[in-house]
Design a protein around this motif. Structure first.
Motif, PDB file in Angstrom:
ATOM      1  N   TYR A  65      -8.227  -7.602  -2.916  1.00 55.88           N
ATOM      2  CA  TYR A  65      -8.357  -6.280  -2.868  1.00 55.88           C
ATOM      3  C   TYR A  65      -9.097  -5.702  -1.757  1.00 55.88           C
ATOM      4  O   TYR A  65     -10.253  -6.349  -1.179  1.00 55.88           O
ATOM      5  CB  TYR A  65      -9.029  -6.161  -4.199  1.00 55.88           C
ATOM      6  CG  TYR A  65      -8.279  -6.418  -5.308  1.00 55.88           C
ATOM      7  CD1 TYR A  65      -7.524  -5.349  -5.842  1.00 55.88           C
ATOM      8  CD2 TYR A  65      -8.450  -7.500  -6.412  1.00 55.88           C
ATOM      9  CE1 TYR A  65      -6.695  -5.496  -6.899  1.00 55.88           C
ATOM     10  CE2 TYR A  65      -7.623  -7.979  -7.425  1.00 55.88           C
ATOM     11  CZ  TYR A  65      -6.740  -6.641  -7.642  1.00 55.88           C
ATOM     12  OH  TYR A  65      -5.835  -6.878  -8.586  1.00 55.88           O
ATOM     13  N   ALA A  66      -9.111  -4.574  -1.293  1.00 53.14           N
ATOM     14  CA  ALA A  66      -9.676  -4.057  -0.067  1.00 53.14           C
ATOM     15  C   ALA A  66     -11.185  -3.824  -0.176  1.00 53.14           C
ATOM     16  O   ALA A  66     -11.952  -3.775   0.618  1.00 53.14           O
ATOM     17  CB  ALA A  66      -9.083  -2.785   0.292  1.00 53.14           C
ATOM     18  N   GLU A  67     -11.548  -3.664  -1.410  1.00 44.72           N
ATOM     19  CA  GLU A  67     -13.062  -3.417  -1.689  1.00 44.72           C
ATOM     20  C   GLU A  67     -13.778  -4.440  -1.334  1.00 44.72           C
ATOM     21  O   GLU A  67     -15.043  -4.401  -1.009  1.00 44.72           O
ATOM     22  CB  GLU A  67     -13.081  -2.953  -3.225  1.00 44.72           C
ATOM     23  CG  GLU A  67     -14.622  -2.347  -3.549  1.00 44.72           C
ATOM     24  CD  GLU A  67     -14.873  -2.007  -4.852  1.00 44.72           C
ATOM     25  OE1 GLU A  67     -13.808  -1.780  -5.451  1.00 44.72           O
ATOM     26  OE2 GLU A  67     -15.896  -1.720  -5.197  1.00 44.72           O
ATOM     27  N   PHE A  68     -13.218  -5.756  -1.569  1.00 42.00           N
ATOM     28  CA  PHE A  68     -14.126  -6.962  -1.481  1.00 42.00           C
ATOM     29  C   PHE A  68     -13.970  -7.551  -0.016  1.00 42.00           C
ATOM     30  O   PHE A  68     -12.876  -7.690   0.524  1.00 42.00           O
ATOM     31  CB  PHE A  68     -13.987  -8.237  -2.504  1.00 42.00           C
ATOM     32  CG  PHE A  68     -13.775  -7.294  -4.033  1.00 42.00           C
ATOM     33  CD1 PHE A  68     -15.065  -6.732  -4.161  1.00 42.00           C
ATOM     34  CD2 PHE A  68     -12.582  -7.684  -4.591  1.00 42.00           C
ATOM     35  CE1 PHE A  68     -15.117  -6.269  -5.496  1.00 42.00           C
ATOM     36  CE2 PHE A  68     -12.990  -7.252  -6.157  1.00 42.00           C
ATOM     37  CZ  PHE A  68     -13.903  -6.619  -6.532  1.00 42.00           C
TER      38      PHE A  68
ATOM     39  N   GLU B 120      -9.894   2.863  -7.067  1.00 43.36           N
ATOM     40  CA  GLU B 120     -11.188   2.633  -6.405  1.00 43.36           C
ATOM     41  C   GLU B 120     -11.486   4.001  -5.435  1.00 43.36           C
ATOM     42  O   GLU B 120     -12.730   4.339  -5.511  1.00 43.36           O
ATOM     43  CB  GLU B 120     -11.312   1.656  -5.560  1.00 43.36           C
ATOM     44  CG  GLU B 120     -12.670   0.847  -5.298  1.00 43.36           C
ATOM     45  CD  GLU B 120     -12.988   1.760  -3.714  1.00 43.36           C
ATOM     46  OE1 GLU B 120     -14.271   2.070  -3.392  1.00 43.36           O
ATOM     47  OE2 GLU B 120     -12.140   1.852  -2.765  1.00 43.36           O
ATOM     48  N   ALA B 161      -9.828  -1.722  -7.330  1.00 46.34           N
ATOM     49  CA  ALA B 161     -10.594  -2.308  -6.267  1.00 46.34           C
ATOM     50  C   ALA B 161      -9.839  -2.263  -4.940  1.00 46.34           C
ATOM     51  O   ALA B 161      -9.949  -2.890  -4.098  1.00 46.34           O
ATOM     52  CB  ALA B 161     -11.065  -3.830  -6.412  1.00 46.34           C
ATOM     53  N   GLY B 162      -9.056  -1.334  -4.917  1.00 50.38           N
ATOM     54  CA  GLY B 162      -8.302  -1.002  -3.672  1.00 50.38           C
ATOM     55  C   GLY B 162      -7.033  -1.792  -3.439  1.00 50.38           C
ATOM     56  O   GLY B 162      -7.175  -2.707  -2.740  1.00 50.38           O
ATOM     57  N   ALA B 163      -5.806  -1.614  -4.013  1.00 46.68           N
ATOM     58  CA  ALA B 163      -4.684  -2.048  -3.855  1.00 46.68           C
ATOM     59  C   ALA B 163      -3.545  -1.210  -4.182  1.00 46.68           C
ATOM     60  O   ALA B 163      -3.395  -0.958  -5.210  1.00 46.68           O
ATOM     61  CB  ALA B 163      -4.485  -3.373  -4.445  1.00 46.68           C
ATOM     62  N   HIS B 334       0.314  -3.842   5.305  1.00 47.01           N
ATOM     63  CA  HIS B 334      -1.292  -4.036   4.906  1.00 47.01           C
ATOM     64  C   HIS B 334      -1.194  -4.107   3.159  1.00 47.01           C
ATOM     65  O   HIS B 334      -1.933  -4.650   2.646  1.00 47.01           O
ATOM     66  CB  HIS B 334      -1.988  -2.537   5.144  1.00 47.01           C
ATOM     67  CG  HIS B 334      -3.523  -2.727   4.604  1.00 47.01           C
ATOM     68  ND1 HIS B 334      -4.070  -2.248   3.374  1.00 47.01           N
ATOM     69  CD2 HIS B 334      -4.605  -3.397   5.336  1.00 47.01           C
ATOM     70  CE1 HIS B 334      -5.378  -2.431   3.348  1.00 47.01           C
ATOM     71  NE2 HIS B 334      -5.535  -3.015   4.569  1.00 47.01           N
TER      72      HIS B 334
END
Lengths: 156, 409
Positions: A65-68, B120, B161-163, B334
């Motif tokens: 995940y991009a946040e971590f 997120e 969480a960003g995906a 990405h």
């Protein structure tokens, strides 16, 4: 790891529970404990042991995940949208300006560790493109003047 | 500019469950037979607004066939398709409309738990959304035996969480189980075995909003708009090089030209239209010869363009097509989850070739490989992400090869 950190991590896990389904919200809180926005390896190893998960099960979530992040980043994270809409609204200019304002390249962190500059996929601010996020707050219709002001407001 | 409609967006900025008009749809639903609620959605012709265009009524019907005690309804707010921000608008300006749609669906299919999966990037809304849910609880619009019916149902929020891939429903579920968001093989379908292996109904934010508007007003009002095959209205995200970007509710059947020039007030600096991409970055390019195509499922299908999320990204003559395609492929590189080879390696290789094409220094092999790789991805990728990732590139090669292959050496 110091005792204080361990207590903080345990408190977070106690709040949610040890089930795997709480891993993402737990990791969010744990990353926040770190000034440099990352989850050190010793912390993820401890977490895995405490939640009775495999180390790889924790690590794959952190890396997916991009946040971590598993490596240190700046205190303030600037994410510049590089998706198509911002690209056709001349975000290359935005990126150049940011790089020169901070004296770093995309993907880097300033020496004082105050800023990290990262690319981001679309975060749904296309109506105010070109856009960026700093620590989750969205800024749009960026131009030379507004960019300078925004960055100044985050300087120490 | 009275070309836009206020059907789904009727309660923007004024919805509150205790205002007159609040939750009328749900009030009406609880006095109906469950089959009749579903039947209205079937008759409305509503299709999944996230982009998969599966008939919503049919999905509700299939979901109602599962009689497990625990049954989930998930509202997919992992809106990550580039150029798309309709769900953001719905959640910001009428969250109750979204939650009401979830309630109506829960009542119709006997669900026990509701979850809003919020991306997120939209976490700035979470406090307002939680307040809205608390307000509903205080009015017994959530909780035990809601408004004295047999429905006991609550809604919680799960923050992603960003995906991008988590917008795909099985990846979204994996993510909620604490795992990386990689898609599952189907079957079993989520309607039967979804979250924690329980029956799960996943719909997009806009689908739930539309459900509440349809039940509130009756499907007859909805189908007054649109075309025979695409009844009703849709919230679009208009952006790119237009003068007035924004989320607008339009009736199906309006032409792309009308959307760009009448609603979007034309192209910036009086530039000319080069191409558009509809539904995000997963579809082929829409060229000037297509500009009078009506915006409807059937007409877009005629020109091979999926409606997707309803994003309309307009690109003007100042832009280079290769530069645009680079942004498309970089995005997919990405966001590829890495599970299957065609997508993981394909996007990487396409970007390499694109970079040589942008320099104008490419080999004969590149001109062959680019299509070979793109087609392999299209036919052999595991999920929709990889299958649609090369769509824009393939259409550009087909329709404007002169802009792709420009030698500069």
């Amino acid at each position: 790891m110091d005792e204080l950190l361990i207590t903080k991590i345990q408190d977070i896990i106690k709040k949610y529970g040890k089930d795997r389904e709480y891993l993402i919200p737990i990791l969010k809180k744990i990353q926040k404990l770190n000034r440099y926005n990352y989850i050190p390896q010793e912390v993820s190893q401890y977490l895995a042991k405490y939640m009775q998960l495999k180390e790889s099960e924790v690590y794959e979530v952190i890396s997916f995940y991009a946040e971590f992040s598993e490596t240190p980043r700046g205190e303030n994270i600037i994410k510049v949208c590089d998706s198509t809409v911002c690209r056709v609204n001349n975000n290359t200019e935005t990126i150049k300006l940011l790089e020169s304002l901070l004296s770093i390249k995309m993907g880097e962190t300033t020496q004082d560790k105050n800023f990290s500059l990262e690319y981001s996929p679309c975060f749904g601010a296309c109506d105010i493109s070109p856009a960026m996020r700093i620590n989750g707050k969205t800024y749009g219709n960026l131009d030379k003047k507004s960019l300078k002001e925004i960055i100044e407001s985050y300087r120490r | 500019m009275k070309k836009t409609i206020s059907f789904i967006t009727e309660n923007f900025n004024k919805s509150s469950p205790d205002l007159v008009g609040g939750f009328q749809g749900f009030q009406r639903a609880i006095n109906m037979e469950k089959e009749d609620i579903i039947q209205e959605i079937v008759l409305s012709g509503l299709k999944g607004r996230g982009g998969a265009k599966y008939p919503t009524g049919k999905k509700l019907m299939q979901s109602a066939e599962h009689h497990d005690k625990e049954k989930y309804i998930i509202c997919n707010a992992d809106e990550g398709e580039p150029g798309t921000f309709k769900d953001r608008e719905l959640l910001l300006h009428d969250p109750y409309g979204v939650f009401e749609g979830m309630l109506i669906a829960a009542f119709a299919i006997n669900a026990s738990h509701g979850i809003l999966y919020l991306r997120e990037e939209y976490k700035y809304m979470i406090d307002d959304l939680k307040n809205a849910l608390n307000h509903m609880r205080s009015l017994n619009l959530l909780g035990d035996r809601i408004l004295k019916t047999e429905l006991s149902f609550d809604i919680s929020i799960f923050l992603g969480a960003g995906a991008y891939i988590c917008g795909e429903e099985t990846s979204l579920i994996e993510s909620m189980e604490g795992k990386p968001g990689r898609p599952r093989i189907k079957p079993p379908y989520t309607l039967e075995k979804g979250l924690f292996s329980k029956p799960t109904l996943v719909n997009n934010v806009a689908t739930f909003s539309t459900i509440s508007a349809i039940i509130r007003n009756g499907y007859e009002e909805f189908i007054k708009y649109g075309t025979v095959e695409s009844p009703g209205t849709k919230l679009i995200s208009l952006c790119g090089n237009v003068n007035k970007p924004g989320a607008y509710e339009v009736p199906f059947g309006m032409t792309i030209r009308e959307i760009i020039y009448d609603i979007g007030e034309g192209i910036r600096n009086g530039n000319s239209f080069k191409f558009a991409q509809i539904g995000g970055v997963s579809g082929p390019l829409v060229l000037p010869k297509h500009i009078d195509t009506p915006f409807s499922y059937e007409d877009l299908n005629e020109i091979g363009v999926p409606m997707g999320s309803g994003a309309i990204i307009v690109v003007d003559s100042d832009n280079d097509i290769l530069d645009y395609l680079d942004a498309v492929q970089a995005f997919f590189k990405h966001e590829s989850c890495g599970k299957c080879t065609p997508c993981r390696e394909g996007n990487r290789q396409l970007l390499n070739i694109l970079s040589r094409l942008r320099e104008g220094k490419y080999s004969q092999e590149d001109t062959i490989n680019i299509e070979k790789i793109a087609k392999t991805m299209k036919y052999a990728s595991f999920c929709g992400l990889g299958q649609s990732a090369p769509a824009a590139l393939l259409s550009a090669i087909e329709h404007c090869p002169q802009e792709i292959f420009k030698r500069r050496d």
